[in-house]
Motif scaffolding. Structure first.
Motif, PDB file in Angstrom:
ATOM      1  N   SER A 115       4.935  -6.785  -5.599  1.00 51.20           N
ATOM      2  CA  SER A 115       4.278  -7.932  -4.989  1.00 51.20           C
ATOM      3  C   SER A 115       2.785  -7.642  -4.919  1.00 51.20           C
ATOM      4  CB  SER A 115       4.825  -8.196  -3.581  1.00 51.20           C
ATOM      5  OG  SER A 115       4.256  -9.368  -3.034  1.00 51.20           O
ATOM      6  N   LEU A 116       1.971  -8.671  -5.170  1.00 50.58           N
ATOM      7  CA  LEU A 116       0.512  -8.494  -5.163  1.00 50.58           C
ATOM      8  C   LEU A 116      -0.005  -8.145  -3.773  1.00 50.58           C
ATOM      9  CD1 LEU A 116      -2.262  -8.744  -6.582  1.00 50.58           C
ATOM     10  CD2 LEU A 116      -2.182 -11.194  -6.070  1.00 50.58           C
ATOM     11  N   GLY A 117       0.385  -8.902  -2.770  1.00 46.29           N
ATOM     12  CA  GLY A 117       0.029  -8.575  -1.393  1.00 46.29           C
ATOM     13  C   GLY A 117      -1.304  -9.079  -0.917  1.00 46.29           C
ATOM     14  N   ALA A 118      -2.343  -8.953  -1.741  1.00 54.88           N
ATOM     15  CA  ALA A 118      -3.695  -9.379  -1.345  1.00 54.88           C
ATOM     16  C   ALA A 118      -4.572  -9.466  -2.584  1.00 54.88           C
ATOM     17  CB  ALA A 118      -4.312  -8.399  -0.335  1.00 54.88           C
ATOM     18  N   PHE A 119      -5.576 -10.311  -2.516  1.00 53.67           N
ATOM     19  CA  PHE A 119      -6.583 -10.379  -3.568  1.00 53.67           C
ATOM     20  C   PHE A 119      -7.685  -9.373  -3.259  1.00 53.67           C
ATOM     21  CE2 PHE A 119      -5.395 -15.080  -4.013  1.00 53.67           C
ATOM     22  CZ  PHE A 119      -4.524 -14.823  -5.058  1.00 53.67           C
ATOM     23  N   LEU A 120      -8.248  -8.813  -4.315  1.00 51.00           N
ATOM     24  CA  LEU A 120      -9.381  -7.899  -4.162  1.00 51.00           C
ATOM     25  C   LEU A 120     -10.623  -8.429  -4.852  1.00 51.00           C
ATOM     26  CD1 LEU A 120     -10.602  -5.128  -3.361  1.00 51.00           C
ATOM     27  CD2 LEU A 120      -9.719  -4.226  -5.509  1.00 51.00           C
TER      28      LEU A 120
END
Length: 846
Positions: free
Chosen positions: A390-395
């Motif tokens: 899962s990606l979880g967050a954008f950076l």
């Protein structure tokens, strides 16, 4: 036996060259080459970036290069022999790119975690920095390639880097900032040196007679060639008088023939100054010729197993294990009995953070993401472990590069580029150049075509590819440019960065537009034709575009919120036995050209870590950054791994360490503070009205934390292992010239591994305010379980004991007692002894 390489007769040439020809030698021919003098058979030699790998001569569509772990990662290996090997590989690849000179290593000080180029340097500690630089230089010059050490000196921030005046005491300058150059020049004698952009105490380094003549030439007796950083010259007479031999890049801005000849004819500039500077250029050419590089070189990559093996070895050794409660690491590749599920989550899990940004960034020949490395590891040996993601967050600061997500018209991954002289509305326009590209971050600063006349910068390009969404939803499309650009999906205009443009921070040094965005609903599995119509830099509407052809960045990703991404990741984490959470920053946040605004990981990453730690107790966090980041959740997780920017092999090296195929032995090359407010330079970082005061003086890094008794999050030199080690039986011998510490190191654990012995010295009763202790040498030893080896470290008395006496303007070694402190990190001293010197003496030189 290879034929002898003909060397230039420098003194004869000085007699034969006209004044005009001598002047022409004192600046580059172009971005990468010196000026040839065909009449006298003086060839041109080539230089190339740099510290992370050898770029070659092109930014746009360059020949692929091998990317090394970043400087702070290489220093974390504490392995002098490995750094020599890395330098030798850099030299081999320089030869393959036709480069006689490597523009590196970078050995400035990591004065603050916020420094944009901190990742490119080595350490907060001058001795570790100097030894890292020196051993890489040895490797480079072992192969007869010239190393150009940089940036001399105090280029430790990017804020107003060409204008800022560094206000610093002579003692701090000598003991901290000049010291890495001092050590590297003493031990490995680089044949070239690059000056910094900044001023020191009111004078630009590139025209400082005191630093370039009095210190480098007269005091240190160094006789190599001095070049400017690119566009880092600010005068003609002053820089020539100071001995800045080579202005780069070319053609010259300041050493143009008519005004400079006038200055010579009117005795403003002495003819001997021109001769002296020309001698050093001829000397550099002679050093370059020793490499035996053919005149015409077709640049080529180095896709060998041997190169990949060394990059992996360097990456493995650079990784630092900082926390491992209940021995949650290493992970098992086989679940016994039954099946175990591992979740890989985080913005850096499927991103290849190979390097920081700016001139250290390059077109890596390949990149292994952490997800790919872990997936490959788990395929080995018929494992029973399954993976979820899962990606979880954008950076990303802007929407991500989608080159790897597009399919071009040939059916390959990537996009297709077609170049025209006419704009898109011209129905009769003709293609003059076309080829595939692998990236949607297209920087055309050095784009050239035989179909464009010299200096012809106006052209147009269409970049096309097919995008197939993984899921149905609204998608953000974004475009930033230096020039003009419009993005179409199935011929529908979605983003307009042409008719109305807003200043932003896109491109090198932030000269382009902001990212303009548009939204479109897409269906999972359906093919969509993406087309970006681009106009080069002369079409830019905001101001004169300074980077020639300009460029365009475009990206796409599903439109969602940070809360929605975390919710999806938590669901995945709850269903897993263990979670590998890959976080950190990227070259969009840590780069040449700007400093970080704070030490925090941007976006929702911290919220993500808290949420995952609450959902699953077995969380291993892997951080990728070139310098420290704030870790507010560190007490909530059982394991933490610092993986830096790992070069081509970053994903494989992370997997090697997580699954125990490599026992971690890296040590922190800088202190990790708990918060930015704890950093010694906190009140004095960045330019204030064109000035930065180095108010912490010599108390940089661990020197400061120990002096004020402030415990950092993780101390300098610290790093855990899957094994345990005992350092014992210290025997200290000393004489008037040196001290030698001999110890035995035993692997008391059950796993083969390595330990780094660190030798610090403390003056018992100092005559001035000194750090509690200072690193003076280190050595690394590899041991099988139960094995014991001896290690011997020798340091000269003057290096072990001296401080800079500002009254005498000399180094001073006081008579008296000194402690030798031995440990495996700055805060874990396990052995000590004393030696005593009988006389006080002062000295200068190397």
């Amino acid at each position: 036996m290879s034929p002898a390489i003909k060397q230039l007769d420098i003194e004869s040439l000085i007699e034969e060259l006209t004044v005009e020809e001598k002047l022409s030698l004192l600046a580059g021919k172009d971005f990468w080459h010196t000026v040839p003098i065909d009449r006298l058979d003086i060839p041109s030699i080539r230089v190339s970036d740099g510290p992370n790998g050898i770029r070659g001569t092109k930014f746009f569509n360059s020949v692929p290069s091998n990317c090394f772990p970043c400087g702070t990662g290489l220093a974390a290996t504490f392995n002098k022999d490995l750094l020599v090997e890395a330098g030798e590989l850099m030299a081999k690849e320089a030869r393959m790119k036709g480069a006689h000179v490597i523009l590196g290593p970078t050995c400035n000080i990591v004065r603050s975690p916020l420094g944009g180029r901190a990742f490119e340097s080595y350490s907060e500690d001058p001795l570790l920095s100097g030894h890292a630089a020196g051993h890489i230089i040895k490797g480079i010059q072992n192969q007869k390639i010239v190393a150009c050490i940089k940036h001399f000196v105090c280029n430790d921030q990017e804020d107003e880097r060409k204008a800022v005046n560094t206000v610093i005491t002579e003692r701090a300058l000598r003991e901290i900032y000049l010291k890495p150059f001092h050590i590297a020049i003493r031990d490995s004698y680089p044949k070239a040196l690059m000056t910094a952009y900044n001023k020191i105490n009111g004078v630009h380094v590139s025209q400082s007679k005191r630093l370039l003549q009095e210190v480098l030439r007269d005091e240190w007796k160094w006789d190599g060639t001095i070049m400017s950083d690119w566009h880092g010259v600010y005068s003609a007479k002053e820089s020539l008088d100071a001995g800045l031999n080579l202005e780069m890049p070319g053609p010259t801005r300041f050493r143009q023939q008519t005004p400079t000849l006038h200055s010579i004819q009117t005795n403003e500039i002495h003819r001997d100054v021109i001769d002296d500077n020309a001698r050093y250029i001829l000397k550099l050419i002679n050093e370059g010729l020793k490499a035996g590089i053919p005149k015409e070189v077709v640049e080529s990559p180095n896709p060998t197993k041997e190169a990949s093996a060394l990059l992996r070895k360097a990456g493995d050794e650079s990784i630092v294990l900082l926390k491992n409660e209940n021995n949650i690491l290493p992970l098992s590749k086989k679940a016994i009995p039954g099946q175990e599920k591992i979740a890989i989550i985080g913005p850096n899990a499927k991103a290849a953070q190979d390097s920081g940004g700016g001139s250290a960034s390059l077109n890596a020949a390949y990149k292994i993401t952490p997800f790919e490395g872990i997936e490959t590891k788990l395929r080995e040996g018929g494992n029973t472990v399954s993976l979820d993601y899962s990606l979880g967050a954008f950076l990303d600061r802007n929407l991500p590069d989608i080159g790897h997500s597009l399919i071009n018209e040939r059916g390959d991954k990537g996009l297709y580029a077609r170049f025209y002289k006419e704009p898109p509305e011209d129905k009769e326009r003709k293609i003059f150049e076309e080829f595939p590209l692998s990236t949607s971050r297209i920087f055309l600063s050095d784009f050239k075509s035989k179909n464009l006349a010299p200096g012809e910068l106006l052209f147009y390009a269409d970049f096309t590819g097919t995008f197939i969404p993984d899921e149905t939803g609204d998608y953000d499309f974004g475009v930033s440019c230096l020039g003009t650009a419009q993005l179409f999906v199935d011929d529908k205009l979605v983003v307009d960065n042409k008719t109305k443009q807003t200043k932003g921070d896109a491109f090198f040094l932030g000269v382009g537009t902001r990212e303009e965005r548009g939204v479109l609903h897409l269906e999972k599995g359906k093919e969509y034709d993406i087309r970006v119509e681009f106009g080069s830099s002369p079409t830019f509407t905001l101001n004169k575009a300074p980077l020639e052809g300009g460029g365009v960045y475009f990206g796409v990703r599903i439109k969602t919120t940070g809360e929605e991404l975390i919710e999806k990741a938590v669901k995945v984490a709850k269903e897993a036995d263990k979670v590998i959470l890959v976080v950190g920053i990227s070259k969009e946040w840590e780069s040449e050209g700007f400093d970080r605004p704070n030490m925090d990981i941007p976006g929702y990453t911290n919220d993500l870590v808290y949420a995952i730690a609450k959902a699953n107790p077995n969380v291993i966090v892997v951080n990728q950054s070139g310098s420290p980041v704030t870790l507010p959740w560190i007490k909530e997780i059982p394991a933490f791994v610092q993986a830096w920017y790992g070069g081509n092999e970053l994903g494989n090296t992370i997997a090697d360490v997580l699954f125990g195929d490599y026992n971690p032995n890296g040590k922190l090359s800088m202190t990790f503070p708990e918060r930015i407010e704890d950093v010694p330079s906190f009140l004095n970082f960045g330019s204030t009205n064109g000035q930065v005061i180095y108010g912490e003086d010599v108390f940089v890094g661990y020197r400061y934390y120990e002096k004020v008794k402030r415990t950092p999050l993780f101390p300098f030199g610290f790093g855990l292992s899957y094994s345990t080690f005992e350092i014992k039986d210290l025997v200290l011998t000393s004489n008037d010239e040196s001290i030698t510490a001999s110890v035995k190191v035993k692997n008391t654990g059950k796993v083969e591994g390595a330990e780094t012995v660190q030798l610090y010295v403390q003056q018992v009763d100092p005559s001035v305010n000194r750090p509690i202790k200072e690193l003076k040498d280190f050595g690394k030893v590899f041991l099988k379980p139960g094995e014991t080896k001896s290690i011997k470290l020798t340091v000269s008395i003057k290096e072990a004991t001296s401080f800079w006496n500002g009254y005498k303007n000399k180094w001073q070694s006081d008579s008296g007692k000194y402690k030798v402190l031995i440990g495996n990190s700055s805060d874990n001293i396990t052995l000590e002894d004393e030696f005593e010197t009988k006389k006080t003496f002062s000295w200068l030189g190397l």
